[in-house]
Design a protein around this motif. Structure first.
Motif, PDB file in Angstrom:
ATOM      1  N   SER A  18       0.795  -1.170   0.021  1.00  0.00           N
ATOM      2  CA  SER A  18      -0.040  -0.004  -0.041  1.00  0.00           C
ATOM      3  C   SER A  18       0.890   1.287  -0.025  1.00  0.00           C
ATOM      4  N   GLY A  20       2.508   2.500  -2.569  1.00  0.00           N
ATOM      5  CA  GLY A  20       2.455   2.981  -3.970  1.00  0.00           C
ATOM      6  C   GLY A  20       3.691   2.575  -4.968  1.00  0.00           C
ATOM      7  N   GLU A  63      -3.606  -2.849  -8.417  1.00  0.00           N
ATOM      8  CA  GLU A  63      -3.049  -2.338  -9.803  1.00  0.00           C
ATOM      9  C   GLU A  63      -1.826  -3.370 -10.051  1.00  0.00           C
ATOM     10  N   THR A  80       1.041  -3.441  -6.756  1.00  0.00           N
ATOM     11  CA  THR A  80       0.845  -2.224  -5.754  1.00  0.00           C
ATOM     12  C   THR A  80      -0.596  -2.353  -5.401  1.00  0.00           C
ATOM     13  N   ARG A  82      -3.666   0.382  -4.356  1.00  0.00           N
ATOM     14  CA  ARG A  82      -4.155   1.500  -4.404  1.00  0.00           C
ATOM     15  C   ARG A  82      -5.626   1.975  -3.472  1.00  0.00           C
ATOM     16  N   LYS A  83      -5.331   2.997  -2.704  1.00  0.00           N
ATOM     17  CA  LYS A  83      -6.539   3.373  -1.850  1.00  0.00           C
ATOM     18  C   LYS A  83      -7.769   3.752  -2.623  1.00  0.00           C
TER      19      LYS A  83
END
Length: 91
Positions: A18, A20, A63, A80, A82-83
Motif C-alpha cells: 500500500s 505506492g 493495480e 501495488t 491503491r487506496k
C-alpha cells in the motif's frame, strides 16, 4: 488496517503493497521477511492479492503492471495497492 503490527498474512501483504511502489511477488516476499520476520510464500502472496473482496474491505484495490523481458520473451508482473476513493456518490 489499524494496527501497526499486521496480525494476518493479508494484513502483511497490504502493509507492504500500500505504499505506492510496484513490486514483484518475490520483492513483496523479501519485504515481508525484512519488516515482519515472517516467511510468506509467493503463491500465498499471489492468493492474497487475488482476494478482491477482502482488499476492498480494507479500502484498497490492486493495480498490476506487466513488463516484457525482451531477452526471454516472458512477462514480469508488478503489483501495488491503491487506496479507494469515493469518487461517485449515488443518491
Amino acid at each position: 488496517m489499524q494496527s501497526s503490527i499486521p496480525k494476518s498474512q493479508q494484513e502483511r501483504v497490504i502493509a507492504i503493497c500500500s505504499d505506492g511502489q510496484f513490486r514483484t511477488l518475490e520483492r513483496i516476499q523479501l519485504e515481508i521477511k525484512r519488516r515482519f520476520n515472517k516467511y510468506d510464500t509467493t503463491p500465498a502472496i499471489s492468493a492474497r492479492l487475488r482476494e478482491n473482496a477482502t482488499l476492498f474491505k480494507y479500502g484498497f484495490e490492486k493495480e498490476k503492471r506487466r513488463i516484457l523481458n525482451k531477452n526471454t520473451g516472458k512477462y514480469c508482473y508488478y503489483y501495488t495497492l491503491r487506496k479507494i476513493t469515493n469518487a461517485i456518490s449515488i443518491q
